[in-house]
Design a protein around this motif. Structure first.
Motif, PDB file in Angstrom:
ATOM      1  N   ARG A 146       1.313  -1.280   0.119  1.00  0.00           N
ATOM      2  CA  ARG A 146       0.025   0.102  -0.069  1.00  0.00           C
ATOM      3  C   ARG A 146       1.033   1.059  -0.107  1.00  0.00           C
ATOM      4  NH1 ARG A 146      -4.676  -1.420   3.887  1.00  0.00           N
ATOM      5  NH2 ARG A 146      -5.993  -2.583   2.637  1.00  0.00           N
ATOM      6  N   GLU A 147       1.938   1.137   0.535  1.00  0.00           N
ATOM      7  CA  GLU A 147       2.900   2.164   1.193  1.00  0.00           C
ATOM      8  C   GLU A 147       3.335   2.395  -0.509  1.00  0.00           C
ATOM      9  OE1 GLU A 147       7.214   3.384   3.379  1.00  0.00           O
ATOM     10  OE2 GLU A 147       5.341   2.819   4.131  1.00  0.00           O
ATOM     11  N   PHE A 148       3.696   1.468  -1.633  1.00  0.00           N
ATOM     12  CA  PHE A 148       4.811   1.428  -2.402  1.00  0.00           C
ATOM     13  C   PHE A 148       3.225   1.806  -3.196  1.00  0.00           C
ATOM     14  CE2 PHE A 148       5.366  -0.817  -6.551  1.00  0.00           C
ATOM     15  CZ  PHE A 148       6.834  -0.281  -6.672  1.00  0.00           C
ATOM     16  N   ILE A 149       2.399   1.446  -3.448  1.00  0.00           N
ATOM     17  CA  ILE A 149       1.470   2.304  -4.253  1.00  0.00           C
ATOM     18  C   ILE A 149       1.479   2.967  -4.030  1.00  0.00           C
ATOM     19  CG2 ILE A 149      -1.410   1.747  -5.073  1.00  0.00           C
ATOM     20  CD1 ILE A 149      -0.770  -1.217  -4.712  1.00  0.00           C
ATOM     21  N   GLY A 150       1.076   3.992  -3.475  1.00  0.00           N
ATOM     22  CA  GLY A 150       0.838   5.400  -2.465  1.00  0.00           C
ATOM     23  C   GLY A 150       1.768   6.403  -3.484  1.00  0.00           C
ATOM     24  N   GLU A 151       3.129   5.903  -3.027  1.00  0.00           N
ATOM     25  CA  GLU A 151       4.288   6.267  -3.764  1.00  0.00           C
ATOM     26  C   GLU A 151       3.878   6.388  -5.326  1.00  0.00           C
ATOM     27  OE1 GLU A 151       7.896   4.562  -2.036  1.00  0.00           O
ATOM     28  OE2 GLU A 151       7.445   5.423  -0.429  1.00  0.00           O
ATOM     29  N   GLN A 152       4.100   5.804  -5.926  1.00  0.00           N
ATOM     30  CA  GLN A 152       3.658   5.172  -7.395  1.00  0.00           C
ATOM     31  C   GLN A 152       2.186   6.062  -7.977  1.00  0.00           C
ATOM     32  OE1 GLN A 152       5.194   3.922  -9.767  1.00  0.00           O
ATOM     33  NE2 GLN A 152       6.658   3.245  -7.576  1.00  0.00           N
TER      34      GLN A 152
ATOM     35  N   GLN B  19       1.507   9.577  -6.699  1.00  0.00           N
ATOM     36  CA  GLN B  19       2.104   9.800  -6.221  1.00  0.00           C
ATOM     37  C   GLN B  19       3.054  10.770  -7.472  1.00  0.00           C
ATOM     38  OE1 GLN B  19       3.818  10.455  -2.242  1.00  0.00           O
ATOM     39  NE2 GLN B  19       2.196  11.417  -1.310  1.00  0.00           N
ATOM     40  N   ASN B  20       3.839   9.807  -7.945  1.00  0.00           N
ATOM     41  CA  ASN B  20       4.709  10.023  -8.866  1.00  0.00           C
ATOM     42  C   ASN B  20       4.222   9.990 -10.071  1.00  0.00           C
ATOM     43  OD1 ASN B  20       7.197   9.420  -7.396  1.00  0.00           O
ATOM     44  ND2 ASN B  20       7.507   7.447  -7.567  1.00  0.00           N
ATOM     45  N   LEU B  21       3.265   8.818 -10.183  1.00  0.00           N
ATOM     46  CA  LEU B  21       2.501   8.960 -11.806  1.00  0.00           C
ATOM     47  C   LEU B  21       1.722  10.822 -12.293  1.00  0.00           C
ATOM     48  CD1 LEU B  21       1.241   5.499 -11.784  1.00  0.00           C
ATOM     49  CD2 LEU B  21       2.899   6.437 -13.232  1.00  0.00           C
ATOM     50  N   ALA B  22       0.616  10.469 -11.009  1.00  0.00           N
ATOM     51  CA  ALA B  22      -0.292  12.015 -10.359  1.00  0.00           C
ATOM     52  C   ALA B  22       1.003  13.350 -11.093  1.00  0.00           C
ATOM     53  CB  ALA B  22      -0.492  11.982  -9.226  1.00  0.00           C
ATOM     54  N   LEU B  23       2.144  13.100 -10.853  1.00  0.00           N
ATOM     55  CA  LEU B  23       3.340  14.357 -11.011  1.00  0.00           C
ATOM     56  C   LEU B  23       3.388  13.984 -12.526  1.00  0.00           C
ATOM     57  CD1 LEU B  23       5.732  13.928  -8.008  1.00  0.00           C
ATOM     58  CD2 LEU B  23       4.216  15.982  -8.722  1.00  0.00           C
ATOM     59  N   GLU B  24       3.860  13.089 -12.719  1.00  0.00           N
ATOM     60  CA  GLU B  24       4.272  12.698 -14.065  1.00  0.00           C
ATOM     61  C   GLU B  24       3.038  12.952 -15.512  1.00  0.00           C
ATOM     62  OE1 GLU B  24       5.745   8.581 -15.421  1.00  0.00           O
ATOM     63  OE2 GLU B  24       7.273   8.835 -13.807  1.00  0.00           O
ATOM     64  N   ARG B  25       2.037  12.857 -14.907  1.00  0.00           N
ATOM     65  CA  ARG B  25       0.427  13.124 -15.802  1.00  0.00           C
ATOM     66  C   ARG B  25       0.525  14.982 -15.655  1.00  0.00           C
ATOM     67  NH1 ARG B  25      -1.835   9.239 -12.971  1.00  0.00           N
ATOM     68  NH2 ARG B  25      -3.139  10.109 -11.451  1.00  0.00           N
ATOM     69  N   ALA B  26       0.900  15.354 -14.433  1.00  0.00           N
ATOM     70  CA  ALA B  26       0.900  16.897 -14.918  1.00  0.00           C
ATOM     71  C   ALA B  26       2.509  17.422 -15.676  1.00  0.00           C
ATOM     72  CB  ALA B  26       1.077  17.455 -13.006  1.00  0.00           C
ATOM     73  N   GLU B  27       3.188  16.954 -15.102  1.00  0.00           N
ATOM     74  CA  GLU B  27       4.192  17.084 -16.050  1.00  0.00           C
ATOM     75  C   GLU B  27       3.849  17.129 -17.806  1.00  0.00           C
ATOM     76  OE1 GLU B  27       8.451  15.587 -15.768  1.00  0.00           O
ATOM     77  OE2 GLU B  27       7.789  16.251 -12.992  1.00  0.00           O
ATOM     78  N   LEU B  28       3.313  16.092 -17.914  1.00  0.00           N
ATOM     79  CA  LEU B  28       2.963  15.877 -19.220  1.00  0.00           C
ATOM     80  C   LEU B  28       1.749  16.519 -20.009  1.00  0.00           C
ATOM     81  CD1 LEU B  28       2.920  11.447 -19.822  1.00  0.00           C
ATOM     82  CD2 LEU B  28       4.508  13.220 -20.488  1.00  0.00           C
TER      83      LEU B  28
END
Length: 192
Positions: A40-46, A48-57
């Motif tokens: 769950r912690e790993f999925i939460g971090e992933q 957040q990373n995906l949300a940041l990547e989406r925002a950058e894209l």
């Protein structure tokens, strides 16, 4: 010597095995809970990373999308006198110059004045207007790269009327998005 009651031995052996199985199951459940918590912690971090990547894209896509539109500029004057401050000085008509500084053609270029009047667009033979006596201008179907077109407003009788009907540009970029640039140069899509 004492004798062993073999009748209770299978019960004791079963109890020992059941206790061992319960201990093993408890340890397994505890280990699985820890693994689930880590996942769950790993999925939460992933996430957040995906949300940041989406925002950058999205930001990169918006920059790409607006790159051409940012190169289409509008300057306006009154009766041929450049008025960078927007002051009018008694003139009765707006003149608007639109420059396509991009490398691609923009389409359906038109300038509006206030909420009512569209501009007439310049042609080689002068200015074209719709038959409704100038209330609707004819859009320029295509403005090529590096090209300029001039628009003019209708004549107004007072400085207040001119001031209340400032120019705004609308055009369609090569990707089909409709853009607007207001009198202050602020660029926005037609949906905004």
């Amino acid at each position: 010597m004492s004798s062993i009651d073999w009748g209770d031995a299978p019960t004791w052996i079963a109890a020992v095995f059941a206790g061992g199985a319960a201990l093993f199951a408890g340890l397994t459940i505890r280990s699985q809970r820890q693994q689930i918590s880590e996942q769950r912690e790993f999925i939460g971090e992933q996430s957040q990373n995906l949300a940041l990547e989406r925002a950058e894209l999205r930001a990169a896509e918006a920059a790409r999308r607006s790159a051409q539109a940012k190169q289409v500029t509008m300057t306006y004057t009154t009766n041929g006198q450049l008025q960078p401050s927007g002051s009018l000085g008694g003139y009765d008509r707006w003149w608007v110059e639109v420059v396509n500084g991009s490398d691609e053609t923009v389409r359906n270029v038109i300038v509006r004045f206030g909420d009512t009047y569209d501009a007439a667009s310049a042609t080689e033979n002068g200015f074209r207007r719709h038959p409704d006596r100038g209330r609707r201008g004819v859009p320029v179907a295509a403005l090529g790269p590096g090209r300029t077109v001039t628009f003019q407003s209708p004549r107004w009788s007072s400085e207040a009327t001119i001031d209340n009907n400032r120019p705004a540009l609308q055009f369609t970029d090569a990707a089909g998005a409709i853009w607007r640039r207001d009198e202050h140069g602020v660029l926005a899509t037609a949906e905004e």
